[in-house]
Design an enzyme around this catalytic site. Structure first.
Site, PDB file in Angstrom:
ATOM      1  N   CYS A  86      -7.530  -0.861   1.200  1.00 56.22           N
ATOM      2  CA  CYS A  86      -6.573  -1.395   2.167  1.00 56.22           C
ATOM      3  C   CYS A  86      -7.253  -1.484   3.527  1.00 56.22           C
ATOM      4  CB  CYS A  86      -5.355  -0.476   2.235  1.00 56.22           C
ATOM      5  SG  CYS A  86      -4.180  -0.927   3.533  1.00 56.22           S
ATOM      6  N   CYS A 128       0.304   3.012   3.660  1.00 57.58           N
ATOM      7  CA  CYS A 128       0.692   2.450   4.966  1.00 57.58           C
ATOM      8  C   CYS A 128       1.658   1.275   4.884  1.00 57.58           C
ATOM      9  CB  CYS A 128      -0.553   2.044   5.761  1.00 57.58           C
ATOM     10  SG  CYS A 128      -1.413   0.611   5.079  1.00 57.58           S
ATOM     11  N   CYS A 150      -8.388  -5.420 -10.274  1.00 60.24           N
ATOM     12  CA  CYS A 150      -7.910  -4.386 -11.187  1.00 60.24           C
ATOM     13  C   CYS A 150      -7.486  -3.188 -10.348  1.00 60.24           C
ATOM     14  CB  CYS A 150      -9.045  -4.032 -12.140  1.00 60.24           C
ATOM     15  SG  CYS A 150      -8.586  -2.912 -13.454  1.00 60.24           S
ATOM     16  N   CYS A 159       0.838  -1.192   0.000  1.00 64.48           N
ATOM     17  CA  CYS A 159       0.000   0.000   0.000  1.00 64.48           C
ATOM     18  C   CYS A 159       0.878   1.248   0.000  1.00 64.48           C
ATOM     19  CB  CYS A 159      -0.910  -0.003   1.227  1.00 64.48           C
ATOM     20  SG  CYS A 159      -1.956   1.456   1.356  1.00 64.48           S
ATOM     21  N   CYS A 185      -5.603   1.233   6.237  1.00 67.36           N
ATOM     22  CA  CYS A 185      -5.690   2.694   6.131  1.00 67.36           C
ATOM     23  C   CYS A 185      -6.831   3.193   5.249  1.00 67.36           C
ATOM     24  CB  CYS A 185      -4.367   3.259   5.623  1.00 67.36           C
ATOM     25  SG  CYS A 185      -4.054   2.875   3.882  1.00 67.36           S
TER      26      CYS A 185
END
Length: 198
Positions: free
Chosen positions: A163, A117, A186, A114, A166
């Site tokens: 995510c 984070c 995607c 990510c 976060c």
């Protein structure tokens, strides 16, 4: 004095009767809406300060599940941390143009984390060429690390992928992927950070 005021608009102090009634109705409506919003906020599910995620080594090996602090920042803090494009996609649920992202054609071996984070999200071993212009995967590295939410924007029914730690917007998942899952995650390149396998 009354002759200069439209019929039915008697002055009450410095307001006409019509102004008084309109402003009174607007205040009542605002109070009702505010009360309803406060009630919805108070009665809605409270989010925990921690979240369970699965940690992964630089080699892609699971290090087990752990409770970690949920990452919460102000828009200003996110803007300082992210590029304008990453902020637009990850924090405002935008979408990068197809074939514009740096990972659409990336074939290196490693993990995709990510951008906000650093949570591990996808392994390059599950990446495939979808022809869509966005990096695509047939599964996340761990079901704990991503969350899927209904998204009905633009008149379409889709599942948005975020995510878990976060709430960064990553992309969408579709059911037209390859075996073994038949899924196509995607993703937007600007929501990801690729790290080569150690």
């Amino acid at each position: 004095m009354e002759t200069s005021i439209a019929q039915g608009e008697r002055r009450t102090g410095t307001w006409t009767r019509r102004q008084f009634i309109v402003h009174g109705c607007a205040a009542c409506l605002a109070l009702a809406v505010g009360t309803r919003l406060r009630a919805a906020t108070l009665s809605g599910p409270k989010r925990s300060a921690t979240v369970a995620i699965e940690n992964f080594s630089a080699a892609g090996k699971s290090l087990g599940t752990t409770q970690v602090a949920r990452v919460v920042k102000t828009p200003e803090e996110w803007r300082k941390q992210l590029s304008p494009d990453a902020y637009m996609v990850a924090r405002l649920e935008g979408t990068e143009r197809p074939f514009s992202g740096e990972y659409a054609s990336n074939h290196d071996d490693g993990l995709y984390r990510c951008i906000c984070c650093d949570t591990a999200l996808f392994d390059s071993r599950t990446k495939f060429e979808s022809g869509t212009g966005w990096p695509s995967f047939w599964k996340p590295i761990s079901r704990l690390n991503v969350t899927e939410n209904a998204d009905s924007s633009f008149g379409m029914q889709r599942l948005a992928v975020i995510c878990s730690r976060c709430d960064a917007h990553l992309g969408h998942v579709f059911d037209d992927g390859p075996k073994p899952t038949g899924l196509r995650y995607c993703m937007n390149s600007v929501s990801l950070k690729f790290v080569k396998r150690a």
